[in-house]
Design a protein around this motif. Structure first.
Motif, PDB file in Angstrom:
ATOM      1  N   ALA A 170       2.420  12.056   9.103  1.00 54.74           N
ATOM      2  CA  ALA A 170       3.204  11.613   7.944  1.00 54.74           C
ATOM      3  C   ALA A 170       2.313  11.348   6.747  1.00 54.74           C
ATOM      4  O   ALA A 170       2.736  11.513   5.603  1.00 54.74           O
ATOM      5  CB  ALA A 170       3.988  10.351   8.312  1.00 54.74           C
ATOM      6  N   LEU A 171       1.062  10.920   6.977  1.00 52.30           N
ATOM      7  CA  LEU A 171       0.142  10.694   5.861  1.00 52.30           C
ATOM      8  C   LEU A 171      -0.436  12.004   5.349  1.00 52.30           C
ATOM      9  O   LEU A 171      -0.715  12.148   4.161  1.00 52.30           O
ATOM     10  CB  LEU A 171      -0.998   9.765   6.306  1.00 52.30           C
ATOM     11  N   ALA A 172      -0.662  12.943   6.275  1.00 54.70           N
ATOM     12  CA  ALA A 172      -1.281  14.198   5.859  1.00 54.70           C
ATOM     13  C   ALA A 172      -0.318  15.058   5.061  1.00 54.70           C
ATOM     14  O   ALA A 172      -0.740  15.814   4.176  1.00 54.70           O
ATOM     15  CB  ALA A 172      -1.766  14.960   7.088  1.00 54.70           C
ATOM     16  N   LEU A 173       0.978  14.932   5.356  1.00 55.85           N
ATOM     17  CA  LEU A 173       1.960  15.790   4.677  1.00 55.85           C
ATOM     18  C   LEU A 173       1.928  15.650   3.154  1.00 55.85           C
ATOM     19  O   LEU A 173       1.786  16.656   2.433  1.00 55.85           O
ATOM     20  CB  LEU A 173       3.368  15.489   5.219  1.00 55.85           C
ATOM     21  N   PRO A 174       2.058  14.448   2.601  1.00 54.87           N
ATOM     22  CA  PRO A 174       2.025  14.372   1.138  1.00 54.87           C
ATOM     23  C   PRO A 174       0.703  14.809   0.544  1.00 54.87           C
ATOM     24  O   PRO A 174       0.668  15.456  -0.503  1.00 54.87           O
ATOM     25  CB  PRO A 174       2.314  12.902   0.842  1.00 54.87           C
ATOM     26  N   LEU A 175      -0.413  14.469   1.236  1.00 56.46           N
ATOM     27  CA  LEU A 175      -1.705  14.873   0.699  1.00 56.46           C
ATOM     28  C   LEU A 175      -1.813  16.387   0.643  1.00 56.46           C
ATOM     29  O   LEU A 175      -2.259  16.971  -0.353  1.00 56.46           O
ATOM     30  CB  LEU A 175      -2.831  14.289   1.565  1.00 56.46           C
ATOM     31  N   ALA A 176      -1.394  17.040   1.743  1.00 57.50           N
ATOM     32  CA  ALA A 176      -1.459  18.497   1.764  1.00 57.50           C
ATOM     33  C   ALA A 176      -0.549  19.084   0.682  1.00 57.50           C
ATOM     34  O   ALA A 176      -0.925  20.016  -0.033  1.00 57.50           O
ATOM     35  CB  ALA A 176      -1.052  19.017   3.141  1.00 57.50           C
ATOM     36  N   GLY A 177       0.662  18.514   0.564  1.00 62.84           N
ATOM     37  CA  GLY A 177       1.610  19.036  -0.419  1.00 62.84           C
ATOM     38  C   GLY A 177       1.084  18.903  -1.839  1.00 62.84           C
ATOM     39  O   GLY A 177       1.158  19.842  -2.642  1.00 62.84           O
ATOM     40  N   ALA A 237       0.830  -1.205   0.000  1.00 55.48           N
ATOM     41  CA  ALA A 237       0.000   0.000   0.000  1.00 55.48           C
ATOM     42  C   ALA A 237       0.863   1.254   0.000  1.00 55.48           C
ATOM     43  O   ALA A 237       0.567   2.235  -0.698  1.00 55.48           O
ATOM     44  CB  ALA A 237      -0.931  -0.002   1.223  1.00 55.48           C
ATOM     45  N   LEU A 238       1.956   1.233   0.778  1.00 54.21           N
ATOM     46  CA  LEU A 238       2.879   2.373   0.798  1.00 54.21           C
ATOM     47  C   LEU A 238       3.469   2.610  -0.584  1.00 54.21           C
ATOM     48  O   LEU A 238       3.570   3.743  -1.054  1.00 54.21           O
ATOM     49  CB  LEU A 238       4.022   2.107   1.782  1.00 54.21           C
ATOM     50  N   PHE A 239       3.878   1.509  -1.231  1.00 50.88           N
ATOM     51  CA  PHE A 239       4.484   1.598  -2.552  1.00 50.88           C
ATOM     52  C   PHE A 239       3.513   2.216  -3.550  1.00 50.88           C
ATOM     53  O   PHE A 239       3.859   3.125  -4.302  1.00 50.88           O
ATOM     54  CB  PHE A 239       4.897   0.189  -2.983  1.00 50.88           C
ATOM     55  N   LEU A 247       3.791   5.747  -5.630  1.00 50.00           N
ATOM     56  CA  LEU A 247       3.720   5.847  -7.084  1.00 50.00           C
ATOM     57  C   LEU A 247       2.575   6.747  -7.517  1.00 50.00           C
ATOM     58  O   LEU A 247       2.697   7.521  -8.470  1.00 50.00           O
ATOM     59  CB  LEU A 247       3.550   4.469  -7.704  1.00 50.00           C
ATOM     60  N   LEU A 248       1.429   6.656  -6.821  1.00 51.14           N
ATOM     61  CA  LEU A 248       0.310   7.536  -7.145  1.00 51.14           C
ATOM     62  C   LEU A 248       0.718   8.996  -6.957  1.00 51.14           C
ATOM     63  O   LEU A 248       0.365   9.864  -7.752  1.00 51.14           O
ATOM     64  CB  LEU A 248      -0.898   7.227  -6.245  1.00 51.14           C
ATOM     65  N   GLY A 249       1.477   9.259  -5.888  1.00 53.96           N
ATOM     66  CA  GLY A 249       1.934  10.623  -5.660  1.00 53.96           C
ATOM     67  C   GLY A 249       2.869  11.095  -6.759  1.00 53.96           C
ATOM     68  O   GLY A 249       2.764  12.228  -7.239  1.00 53.96           O
ATOM     69  N   LEU A 250       3.776  10.226  -7.161  1.00 53.41           N
ATOM     70  CA  LEU A 250       4.733  10.595  -8.202  1.00 53.41           C
ATOM     71  C   LEU A 250       4.029  10.886  -9.518  1.00 53.41           C
ATOM     72  O   LEU A 250       4.305  11.892 -10.187  1.00 53.41           O
ATOM     73  CB  LEU A 250       5.732   9.459  -8.375  1.00 53.41           C
ATOM     74  N   PHE A 287       7.058  12.622   0.778  1.00 54.36           N
ATOM     75  CA  PHE A 287       6.807  11.219   1.091  1.00 54.36           C
ATOM     76  C   PHE A 287       7.887  10.567   1.948  1.00 54.36           C
ATOM     77  O   PHE A 287       7.655   9.501   2.511  1.00 54.36           O
ATOM     78  CB  PHE A 287       6.651  10.418  -0.210  1.00 54.36           C
ATOM     79  N   ALA A 288       9.065  11.176   2.020  1.00 55.47           N
ATOM     80  CA  ALA A 288      10.135  10.528   2.773  1.00 55.47           C
ATOM     81  C   ALA A 288       9.762  10.290   4.236  1.00 55.47           C
ATOM     82  O   ALA A 288      10.044   9.202   4.768  1.00 55.47           O
ATOM     83  CB  ALA A 288      11.428  11.323   2.663  1.00 55.47           C
TER      84      ALA A 288
END
Lengths: 385, 187
Positions: free
Chosen positions: B10-17, A100-102, A106-109, A136-137
Motif C-alpha cells: 500500500a505504501l509502494a503503490l502511491p510512490l510508484a504511481g 503522518a498519513l495525512f 497532502l504531499l502526494g496531492l 492513495f485510497a
C-alpha cells in the motif's frame, strides 16, 4: 508547579509537614524547565519560518527537477517512517500515524500540482484527484484511524466526483458544446454515498471502527446536504430536461436510485436502532430528491419537501438516540419555517404591523423549537451515530 | 508478516504511481520541436491573471477576426514552414496536415482555442514582462514546443525591437489612410 501551593495547603492544614516536604522534594526533582523550552521553541520556529521563506523566495531559481526531487524525497521519507514505525504508532500513538498519513496524502496531492508547474501542463481538476484516489485510497483505507484521514479521503473523493459531474464543463463564449447525458452525471455525483454502506459494513468488523464510523457519517452528511440543496433549488427554478445542467431530470433520478440503494445496504448491514436510523436518513434524502423533481418550480413545494426531509431526519434521530442530530434538525426546521413564511408572504416586511407579526412568528417558532428540543431529545446515549 | 507485506504494498503503490507520472511527463516534455510565434498582449489593462501572462497569438497568414470562426478560434490549425520559423498558418480543413496544432480543450481559458494562451511566470519576472508586453516598440515572441500529436506547450517569451516596416504596418491598421479629397472640378 510552584511550591507556593504546597505551602498554602500546609498552612491550611490539608497536608502535614512531612508530606509537604516530600511533595516539594519530588517537584524539585521533576521540574521541567518550561522557560527554557519556550525559548528553544521560539528559536526552532524562527529557523523553520526562515527555511520556508528562503525556499519560497528562491523558488524559481531552484531548477524544477531539483524541486521535484526534494518533494519526492519527502514523500519517500514519510513513507519510510510509516513502514518502519507504523505498527508501533498504531498501537501506542495512533495520532502520530494518522498525522503522518495525512501529511503523506497532502504531499502526494501537491506533487501533481508541482509537476504541472514545472512542465507547464494543465488538466481538469478531477484527473489528478482521481489518480490520487487510485494511488492513495488503499493505504488510507488500510491504515486510517481517525476523522482526519477519513475526512481527507472523503472530501477528495467528493471533489473529484463533483468536479467531473458538475464543475468542469468545457465551454467558451458562444461556441456550441455537446451536451452530456444527464444520467451518468448523476451516478458519478452520487458515488460518494457508497462510503456509507462501506463504513457500515466494516465498522464492526475492523479494529479501526472510529475511522469507518466517520466515513459513514460523512456520506450521510453529503446525502443530506445535497438533498437539501436540491430541495432549495427546486423551490427556485423548474428542473427541466436541459441536459447541460446538473439538475436535469436524469441526473436526479440517478442520484435518488443510488441513495435508495445505499440506504437498503446500510439497513441490511447494521441491524441496530442506530443503523436503521442511518438508513432512514439516506432513504429520506433520496426520496426528497425524487419529490423535488415533482414539485420543481413551486416555492411552496420546495419548502415542503425541505421540511419533510428534515422532519424525517428528526424522526431518525429519535429512533437512533442521537441527541445532537435531533437538536440540529429541530433548529433547521424552525429556521426553514421562518424563511418559508417570509417567502410566501413577502409583503409582511413592508408594513409596521407586518413586521410585528413577523417578529412574533420568529419568537414563537424559536420558543416552540427549544421546548420540543429539550423535551423530546433522546438522552445523551452511548450509541454513536 | 502478511499485514506488513500489505502495508508495504500500500505504501509502494502511491510512490510508484507518482514516480511514473513524473517520468512520463518528463519524457513527453522532451518530445516535439520548438517553434516561434509572435504574440501580443491580450488586455493592455490587465496582462497578468494571477501567475499567468495572457497573450494572443499572431499566427502569420491567419486572421481570426475576418474568418467565420471569429472569436471562437478553431480546434486544429496547420503550420507550414521549417522549425522554428512559421511561414504560414491555416485552419485545418481536411487537407493533409503534417504539422497540426491542436487546441487543449481541457483548459479553455479566456479566449477561444488557439486564439490566445497563457504562460506561467514567476512573481519576480512578472512585472518586467508586463511592461515589455505593453511597450509598443517591442515585439513579443513565444517559443513553444509542439509534440507530434499537436499538443502545444509554451516555453518562454522573448522580446525584440520591432522593425520600421512592422511599425508602419501596425499604424496602418490602427489609423487607415485618409481617403484622398475628391478632385475639385473647375466649373
Amino acid at each position: 508547579m510552584s511550591t507556593r501551593k504546597i505551602a498554602r495547603w500546609e498552612a491550611e492544614g490539608l497536608i502535614d509537614a512531612a508530606t509537604a516536604a516530600r511533595l516539594t522534594a519530588w517537584e524539585d526533582a521533576h521540574s521541567r524547565p518550561l522557560a527554557l523550552w519556550a525559548t528553544i521553541g521560539i528559536g526552532v520556529l524562527a529557523i523553520g519560518l526562515g527555511i520556508v521563506s528562503v525556499v519560497a523566495a528562491n523558488w524559481d531559481a531552484i531548477p524544477g527537477t531539483v524541486r521535484l526531487a526534494v518533494h519526492f524525497g519527502l514523500l519517500l521519507a514519510f513513507a519510510g517512517a510509516l513502514w518502519w514505525r507504523g505498527e508501533e504508532w498504531s498501537a501506542r500513538q495512533p495520532w502520530v500515524q494518522d498525522g503522518a498519513l495525512f501529511v503523506l496524502g497532502l504531499l502526494g496531492l501537491t506533487f501533481f500540482g508541482h509537476i504541472g508547474q514545472v512542465y507547464q501542463t494543465t488538466s481538469p481538476l478531477w484527473q489528478p484527484l482521481a489518480l490520487w484516489l487510485a494511488l492513495f485510497a488503499p493505504l488510507i483505507l488500510l491504515r486510517g484511524q481517525s476523522w482526519l484521514t477519513a475526512a481527507l479521503i472523503f472530501v477528495l473523493a467528493a471533489m473529484a466526483c463533483l468536479d467531473w459531474a458538475v464543475w468542469s464543463e468545457p465551454s467558451w463564449f458562444g461556441a456550441p458544446r455537446e451536451p452530456r447525458p444527464a444520467f451518468p452525471l448523476g451516478l458519478v455525483a452520487a458515488l460518494p454515498l457508497l462510503f456509507a454502506p462501506l463504513g457500515a459494513w466494516l465498522r464492526e468488523r475492523s479494529g479501526r471502527s472510529d475511522f469507518w464510523r466517520r466515513l459513514e457519517q460523512l456520506a450521510r452528511a453529503y446525502a443530506l446536504g445535497g438533498a437539501s440543496l436540491i430541495a432549495i433549488a427546486a423551490g427556485i427554478d423548474a428542473i427541466g430536461d436541459n441536459n447541460d445542467e446538473m439538475f436535469a431530470r436524469g441526473a436526479l433520478v440517478a442520484i435518488a436510485m443510488v441513495g435508495l440503494g445505499a440506504a437498503a445496504l446500510v439497513a441490511a448491514l447494521r441491524r441496530s436502532a442506530s443503523g436503521r436510523a442511518g438508513a432512514l436518513v439516506l432513504a429520506a434524502s433520496a426520496l426528497a430528491v425524487m419529490l423535488a423533481l415533482v414539485v420543481s418550480g413551486s416555492q411552496l413545494g420546495g419548502g415542503i419537501v425541505f421540511l419533510a426531509l428534515w422532519a424525517a431526519v428528526a424522526a431518525a434521530a429519535l429512533a437512533g438516540g442521537w441527541r445532537r442530530v435531533f437538536q440540529i434538525a429541530v433548529g433547521v426546521l424552525a429556521l426553514r419555517l421562518i424563511i418559508l413564511s417570509f417567502e410566501l408572504a413577502s409583503n409582511l416586511l413592508t408594513s409596521g404591523a407586518g413586521l410585528i407579526l413577523a417578529g412574533v412568528l420568529i419568537v414563537g417558532v424559536a420558543l416552540v423549537a427549544v421546548r420540543v428540543s429539550r423535551k423530546f431529545a433522546p438522552v445523551a446515549a452511548d450509541v454513536a451515530p | 508478516m502478511n499485514a506488513r507485506l500489505l502495508l508495504g504494498a500500500a505504501l509502494a503503490l502511491p510512490l510508484a504511481g507518482l514516480g511514473t507520472s513524473w517520468a512520463v511527463t518528463h519524457v513527453r516534455a522532451q518530445q516535439g520541436t520548438v517553434w516561434q510565434v509572435p504574440v501580443s498582449g491580450y488586455d493592455p489593462r490587465d496582462l497578468l491573471q494571477g501567475h499567468y501572462v495572457q497573450y494572443r497569438y499572431d499566427w502569420p497568414g491567419l486572421d481570426f477576426t475576418s474568418s467565420p470562426e471569429g472569436f471562437y478560434g478553431a480546434p486544429v490549425l496547420c503550420l507550414e514552414g521549417t522549425a522554428p520559423r512559421i511561414a504560414q498558418v491555416r485552419v485545418a480543413d481536411g487537407r493533409p496536415c503534417p504539422v497540426p496544432v491542436r487546441a487543449d480543450l481541457s483548459d479553455p481559458g479566456m479566449m477561444g482555442p488557439l486564439v490566445g494562451g497563457r504562460l506561467y511566470v514567476p512573481q519576480t519576472a512578472a512585472a518586467g514582462l508586463e511592461q515589455k508586453l505593453a511597450n509598443p516598440a517591442q515585439k513579443a515572441i513565444l517559443r513553444f514546443r509542439l509534440r507530434e500529436d499537436g499538443h502545444l506547450t509554451p516555453l518562454e517569451l522573448t522580446f525584440r525591437a520591432k522593425s520600421a516596416a512592422e511599425r508602419a504596418a501596425e499604424e496602418r491598421l490602427v489609423r487607415p489612410p485618409e481617403p484622398a479629397p475628391p478632385p475639385v472640378r473647375a466649373n
